[in-house]
Each structure stands twice: as C-alpha cells, then as structure tokens.
Motif scaffolding. Structure first.
Motif, PDB file in Angstrom:
ATOM      1  N   GLU A 261      45.943 -21.485 127.407  1.00  0.00           N
ATOM      2  CA  GLU A 261      45.206 -22.142 125.960  1.00  0.00           C
ATOM      3  C   GLU A 261      44.417 -21.107 125.320  1.00  0.00           C
ATOM      4  N   ARG A 262      43.562 -20.434 126.161  1.00  0.00           N
ATOM      5  CA  ARG A 262      42.443 -19.364 125.779  1.00  0.00           C
ATOM      6  C   ARG A 262      43.291 -18.359 125.379  1.00  0.00           C
ATOM      7  N   ALA A 263      44.340 -18.015 125.863  1.00  0.00           N
ATOM      8  CA  ALA A 263      45.122 -16.753 125.501  1.00  0.00           C
ATOM      9  C   ALA A 263      45.949 -16.898 124.204  1.00  0.00           C
ATOM     10  N   GLY A 264      46.506 -17.983 123.989  1.00  0.00           N
ATOM     11  CA  GLY A 264      46.894 -18.447 122.684  1.00  0.00           C
ATOM     12  C   GLY A 264      46.014 -18.367 121.480  1.00  0.00           C
ATOM     13  N   ILE A 265      44.613 -18.740 121.752  1.00  0.00           N
ATOM     14  CA  ILE A 265      43.454 -18.946 120.690  1.00  0.00           C
ATOM     15  C   ILE A 265      43.387 -17.422 120.524  1.00  0.00           C
ATOM     16  N   LEU A 266      43.152 -16.530 121.479  1.00  0.00           N
ATOM     17  CA  LEU A 266      43.150 -15.091 121.190  1.00  0.00           C
ATOM     18  C   LEU A 266      44.127 -14.390 120.509  1.00  0.00           C
ATOM     19  N   ARG A 267      45.342 -14.615 120.754  1.00  0.00           N
ATOM     20  CA  ARG A 267      46.589 -14.422 119.944  1.00  0.00           C
ATOM     21  C   ARG A 267      46.571 -14.494 118.289  1.00  0.00           C
ATOM     22  N   SER A 268      45.987 -15.844 118.127  1.00  0.00           N
ATOM     23  CA  SER A 268      45.639 -16.305 116.974  1.00  0.00           C
ATOM     24  C   SER A 268      44.646 -15.645 116.267  1.00  0.00           C
ATOM     25  N   ALA A 269      43.589 -15.296 116.900  1.00  0.00           N
ATOM     26  CA  ALA A 269      42.374 -14.613 116.446  1.00  0.00           C
ATOM     27  C   ALA A 269      42.888 -13.265 115.913  1.00  0.00           C
TER      28      ALA A 269
ATOM     29  N   LEU B 161      45.916 -10.552 124.412  1.00  0.00           N
ATOM     30  CA  LEU B 161      46.272 -10.341 123.052  1.00  0.00           C
ATOM     31  C   LEU B 161      47.708  -9.916 122.681  1.00  0.00           C
ATOM     32  N   GLU B 162      48.294  -9.503 123.488  1.00  0.00           N
ATOM     33  CA  GLU B 162      49.867  -9.060 123.114  1.00  0.00           C
ATOM     34  C   GLU B 162      49.666  -8.034 121.819  1.00  0.00           C
ATOM     35  N   LEU B 163      48.850  -6.969 121.780  1.00  0.00           N
ATOM     36  CA  LEU B 163      48.648  -5.974 120.706  1.00  0.00           C
ATOM     37  C   LEU B 163      50.132  -5.456 120.504  1.00  0.00           C
ATOM     38  N   ALA B 164      50.714  -5.521 119.333  1.00  0.00           N
ATOM     39  CA  ALA B 164      51.681  -4.589 118.768  1.00  0.00           C
ATOM     40  C   ALA B 164      51.470  -3.140 119.027  1.00  0.00           C
ATOM     41  N   PRO B 165      52.192  -2.520 119.799  1.00  0.00           N
ATOM     42  CA  PRO B 165      52.090  -1.146 119.592  1.00  0.00           C
ATOM     43  C   PRO B 165      51.928  -0.139 118.468  1.00  0.00           C
ATOM     44  N   GLY B 166      51.258   0.575 118.419  1.00  0.00           N
ATOM     45  CA  GLY B 166      51.180   1.460 117.065  1.00  0.00           C
ATOM     46  C   GLY B 166      50.297   0.643 115.920  1.00  0.00           C
ATOM     47  N   GLN B 167      50.150  -0.476 116.108  1.00  0.00           N
ATOM     48  CA  GLN B 167      49.678  -1.326 115.206  1.00  0.00           C
ATOM     49  C   GLN B 167      48.062  -1.488 115.565  1.00  0.00           C
ATOM     50  N   TRP B 168      47.581  -1.177 116.692  1.00  0.00           N
ATOM     51  CA  TRP B 168      46.177  -1.476 116.824  1.00  0.00           C
ATOM     52  C   TRP B 168      45.558  -0.314 117.984  1.00  0.00           C
ATOM     53  N   GLN B 169      44.289  -0.113 117.715  1.00  0.00           N
ATOM     54  CA  GLN B 169      43.511   0.664 118.314  1.00  0.00           C
ATOM     55  C   GLN B 169      42.686   0.209 119.293  1.00  0.00           C
ATOM     56  N   VAL B 170      42.392   0.259 120.516  1.00  0.00           N
ATOM     57  CA  VAL B 170      41.235  -0.106 121.334  1.00  0.00           C
ATOM     58  C   VAL B 170      40.199   0.817 121.260  1.00  0.00           C
ATOM     59  N   ASP B 171      39.066   0.238 120.802  1.00  0.00           N
ATOM     60  CA  ASP B 171      37.891   1.098 120.729  1.00  0.00           C
ATOM     61  C   ASP B 171      36.761   0.961 121.803  1.00  0.00           C
ATOM     62  N   THR B 172      36.878  -0.444 122.573  1.00  0.00           N
ATOM     63  CA  THR B 172      36.047  -0.739 123.528  1.00  0.00           C
ATOM     64  C   THR B 172      36.554  -1.487 124.427  1.00  0.00           C
ATOM     65  N   ALA B 173      36.660  -1.426 125.566  1.00  0.00           N
ATOM     66  CA  ALA B 173      37.202  -2.318 126.645  1.00  0.00           C
ATOM     67  C   ALA B 173      36.635  -1.968 128.111  1.00  0.00           C
ATOM     68  N   GLU B 174      35.551  -2.758 128.200  1.00  0.00           N
ATOM     69  CA  GLU B 174      34.521  -2.386 129.424  1.00  0.00           C
ATOM     70  C   GLU B 174      33.940  -3.695 130.063  1.00  0.00           C
ATOM     71  N   LEU B 175      33.213  -3.489 131.274  1.00  0.00           N
ATOM     72  CA  LEU B 175      32.591  -4.409 131.834  1.00  0.00           C
ATOM     73  C   LEU B 175      31.112  -4.030 131.903  1.00  0.00           C
ATOM     74  N   VAL B 176      30.441  -5.006 131.530  1.00  0.00           N
ATOM     75  CA  VAL B 176      28.767  -4.720 131.110  1.00  0.00           C
ATOM     76  C   VAL B 176      28.077  -5.804 132.286  1.00  0.00           C
ATOM     77  N   HIS B 177      27.324  -5.106 133.078  1.00  0.00           N
ATOM     78  CA  HIS B 177      26.410  -5.983 134.060  1.00  0.00           C
ATOM     79  C   HIS B 177      25.109  -6.095 133.361  1.00  0.00           C
ATOM     80  N   SER B 178      24.514  -7.230 133.462  1.00  0.00           N
ATOM     81  CA  SER B 178      23.052  -7.305 133.097  1.00  0.00           C
ATOM     82  C   SER B 178      22.468  -8.463 133.917  1.00  0.00           C
ATOM     83  N   ALA B 179      21.006  -8.618 133.789  1.00  0.00           N
ATOM     84  CA  ALA B 179      20.198  -9.457 134.707  1.00  0.00           C
ATOM     85  C   ALA B 179      20.435 -10.716 134.293  1.00  0.00           C
ATOM     86  N   SER B 180      20.350 -11.595 135.482  1.00  0.00           N
ATOM     87  CA  SER B 180      20.544 -13.024 134.818  1.00  0.00           C
ATOM     88  C   SER B 180      19.862 -13.965 135.987  1.00  0.00           C
TER      89      SER B 180
END
Length: 219
Positions: A131-139, A180-199
């Motif tokens: 369900e979350r995947a479907g929502i992200l594709r709609s986004a 997200l199923e981003l269509a090739p050639g139509q999207w560019q990935v600017d950021t894709a990372e894991l961030v660790h922070s205090a909790s």
C-alpha cells in the motif's frame, strides 16, 4: 487475526481503519510532535524556488507551516481530522494560508500536479503490503514537469528499542527507489542516502536511528 470466545467459537479481531488508528493516536495527547519541520526536508528543499507543494501525511502541520513560511503554496493532506485541525489552528495564528484536505491515501488522492511533493515518514502499522508503494507511485505521478519528489522515512527502529512496539518492515533506500517505478530517462535521482542521527527514548536512553532520504526530479 482470530481469537476464541468463552465457548471456544472462533472470534475475529477487528483491525482499525487508518482513520480510526490515527484519530486515536492524536487524541491521546494534546500535541504529539515537536512542531518543528523535518530537518532532512529542510535540507533537501534548500535552493528550490517556491511554487506549489503537496505535503502528504502532514500530521499536525509542522512541515506544511514551514513550507508556507518559505513562500510555497501548500496543500496539506492527512487522514486524521484531529491532527489537521491542530495544524490549521497554528497556521491561522501565524497568518498563513494552507489548503487542508483529508484523505486516506490508500483510497483517494489529491487532484492536480505540484512543483514539489513531500512524503515524510509515511509509515503505518495498519497498512497492508504494497500500500505504501502504491501511495509513493501516486506521489510521483503528481509531480509536475521539472518538479521534485522528496521521500523521507525511517530505515529501522531506534537502537534503544529492544522490543519494537509492532512488527513493521522498514524499506531500504534501494527498495523505495524500486517502489517508485521511475520511468527511465524521465527522472533524475539527486539524493538517495541513509542518515544516522541521535535518538533518545522516552526513558532517557540515548541511541541512534537511521532514516532514508530520497530526492528525485522529473526532467
């Protein structure tokens, strides 16, 4: 999930709807979140020219209010009327105009396209697989040409959580990009990372938590 009555007959345990779950969640306290915008969203929005923005799962409105303060024309969406009422009250007190829409994003989605779509921490213990995947594709589909999608999420439970409150499979950065199923050639990935922070736990135990952040733009 099933249980048994006194006479041994099977009894079905009722699973709350998303609206019921999140209404109960917000009604337990007068304020749940800090009221501050998500730092990773602030980081990723830096340098973008304000335009129209869709804030999915806005909760009590901290991100929506901050975006409006930066000059964005905001549509804020959540399933909880209680949470949105709090955000609307804060926005009105600050003299900000925000469009508030209540949606269960599994069933309905806001109309239109936007220069920025923000989906921060869209995790729910009552969601079903995919369900979350479907929502992200709609986004992603709601992003206008040249626009940006920012997806932030937890990548696991905090280090101090020896016994997680419920079973939830947090997706990896790679899995979110696949969903997200981003269509090739139509999207560019600017950021894709894991961030660790205090909790810090409610009992004051200091640890850390990993969050994922993804920013893509439609070319």
């Amino acid at each position: 999930m099933t249980a048994s009555t006194r006479d041994g007959a099977p009894m079905t345990e009722t699973v709350p709807t998303a609206e019921q779950y999140w209404e109960n969640f917000y009604r337990e306290r007068e304020q749940v979140w800090t009221g501050n915008p998500n730092p990773l969203l602030v980081r990723e929005v830096h340098g973008l020219s304000p335009g129209t923005v869709l804030d999915l799962g806005c909760g009590e409105g901290a991100d929506a209010i901050w975006l409006a303060e930066q000059g964005w024309r905001v549509t804020a969406v959540d399933v909880s009327a209680t949470a949105m009422a709090r955000g609307e009250q804060r926005a009105a007190a600050a003299g900000l105009t925000i469009a508030w829409e209540r949606h269960d994003l599994r069933a309905t989605f806001p109309a239109g396209s936007f220069d920025l779509v923000s989906a921060q921490f869209l995790h729910s213990p009552v969601e079903l697989p995919d369900e979350r995947a479907g929502i992200l594709r709609s986004a992603a589909a709601a992003v206008a040409p040249g626009g940006v999608l920012i997806v932030g999420g937890h990548a696991g439970w905090p280090s101090w959580a020896d016994t997680p409150p419920h079973d939830y499979a947090f997706p990896t950065v790679e899995q979110v990009l696949e969903q997200l199923e981003l269509a090739p050639g139509q999207w560019q990935v600017d950021t894709a990372e894991l961030v660790h922070s205090a909790s810090t736990s409610p009992d004051g135990v200091v640890g850390e938590r990993a969050d994922s952040v993804i920013r893509v733009h439609r070319t």
